[in-house]
Design an enzyme around this catalytic site. Structure first.
Site, PDB file in Angstrom:
ATOM      1  N   GLU A 117     -45.605  29.075 118.633  1.00  0.00           N
ATOM      2  CA  GLU A 117     -45.367  30.498 118.783  1.00  0.00           C
ATOM      3  C   GLU A 117     -46.226  31.041 119.917  1.00  0.00           C
ATOM      4  OE1 GLU A 117     -43.840  31.786 114.348  1.00  0.00           O
ATOM      5  OE2 GLU A 117     -46.252  31.541 114.839  1.00  0.00           O
TER       6      GLU A 117
ATOM      7  N   GLY B   6     -46.174  30.689 108.815  1.00  0.00           N
ATOM      8  CA  GLY B   6     -45.045  29.309 108.338  1.00  0.00           C
ATOM      9  C   GLY B   6     -45.538  28.129 108.947  1.00  0.00           C
TER      10      GLY B   6
HETATM   11  C1  5RP Z   1     -45.043  31.548 111.304  1.00  0.00           C
HETATM   12  C2  5RP Z   1     -45.398  32.827 111.601  1.00  0.00           C
HETATM   13  C3  5RP Z   1     -44.426  34.034 110.966  1.00  0.00           C
HETATM   14  O1  5RP Z   1     -44.099  35.033 111.923  1.00  0.00           O
HETATM   15  C4  5RP Z   1     -45.430  34.774 109.996  1.00  0.00           C
HETATM   16  O2  5RP Z   1     -45.927  33.695 108.971  1.00  0.00           O
HETATM   17  C5  5RP Z   1     -44.466  35.844 109.243  1.00  0.00           C
HETATM   18  O3  5RP Z   1     -43.655  35.372 108.495  1.00  0.00           O
HETATM   19  P1  5RP Z   1     -42.640  36.175 107.705  1.00  0.00           P
HETATM   20  O4  5RP Z   1     -41.562  36.855 108.624  1.00  0.00           O
HETATM   21  O5  5RP Z   1     -41.664  35.267 106.690  1.00  0.00           O
HETATM   22  O6  5RP Z   1     -43.377  37.267 106.873  1.00  0.00           O
HETATM   23  O7  5RP Z   1     -46.526  33.076 112.169  1.00  0.00           O
HETATM   24  O8  5RP Z   1     -45.724  30.749 111.760  1.00  0.00           O
END
Ligand code: 5RP
Length: 241
Positions: free
Chosen positions: A105, A99
């Site tokens: 994060e 994301g």
């Molecule tokens: C965003 C992330 C998300 O936690 C990861 O992409 C998982 O996303 P989703 O819950 O939509 O599968 O690292 O940077």
């Protein structure tokens, strides 16, 4: 049941780690968003928490739902972060950043006493690397940084296509921190620690999507039910089992 239902189940289970008065980190992505939805119901019911979001998207969602927010500067040490992941291996090492929020994060996760990762079972892998590894890089000198990442990764036993992530408009994706993301299709990453160490030697690399030794608990929901996994050195697994 769909993967959406499993994500919600994992998010529901994560609520059991939340206690009144906690300072929480809120993750980013579709699974973390379900946790934010559920948390807002608890807040409406009287739960007192203050939350630090890991992205502008999560900030907007949480604010719209009436969740009390703060910055990490106001609360530099958090009790708990709940976030999703793109991949999780048996040692609870993660790939994150699908994301585009990996830098915030990681900053929020390492500022937290406990990190709970919520996911549907499709995210579990034996070896990290099926999901292209996101790396946040500064825009200056991008081509040079990309070239050096390729060299360092090859020396660490990983090679594959490295692509600049594009946004919906076709222009390079820009993170909340004003940087870009390189998605690296390395395939199996046999030694994530060695790769991470090598990538961090590249000056234009801000952070990698390898989250190593950061997750304490993994809550994984799928056709077989909800599984709660603890990192080897986690000391609180029995509290919530
Ligand atoms: C965003 C992330 C998300 O936690 C990861 O992409 C998982 O996303 P989703 O819950 O939509 O599968 O690292 O940077």
């Amino acid at each position: 049941m769909s993967s959406d239902d499993w994500k919600r189940q994992a998010a529901e289970q994560a609520l059991s780690y939340v206690e009144d008065g906690m300072k929480l980190g809120l993750g980013t992505g579709s699974t973390a968003a379900k946790f934010v939805d559920l948390l807002s119901e608890k807040v409406k019911g009287g739960l007192k928490v203050v939350c630090v979001p890991t992205s502008e998207a999560t900030r907007a969602q949480a604010a719209a739902l009436g969740i009390p927010l703060a910055t990490l500067d106001e609360h530099p040490a958090l009790d708990l972060t709940v976030d999703g992941a793109d991949e999780m291996d048996e040692e609870m090492r993660l790939i994150k950043g699908g994301g585009g929020a990996l830098l915030r994060e990681k900053i929020v996760a390492v500022a937290s006493d406990r990190v709970v990762i919520i996911a549907d079972s499709s995210k579990r892998v034996d070896v990290l690397g099926r999901f292209p590894l996101p790396i946040e890089v500064v825009p200056f000198g991008l081509a040079s940084t990309q070239r050096l990442i390729f060299q360092m990764a090859t020396d660490a036993g990983c090679d594959g296509e490295i692509k600049l992530r594009l946004g919906a408009s076709g222009a390079p994706f820009v993170t909340d921190n004003g940087n870009h993301i390189l998605d690296c299709s390395f395939g199996a990453i046999d030694d994530p620690e060695a790769l991470d160490d090598a990538l961090k030697l590249v000056p234009g690399v801000v952070e990698t999507g390898l989250f190593l030794g950061i997750a304490d608990v993994g809550i994984v929901a799928g056709p077989m039910g909800v599984e709660v996994l603890s990192a080897v050195d986690a000391d609180f697994d029995e509290e919530n089992s």
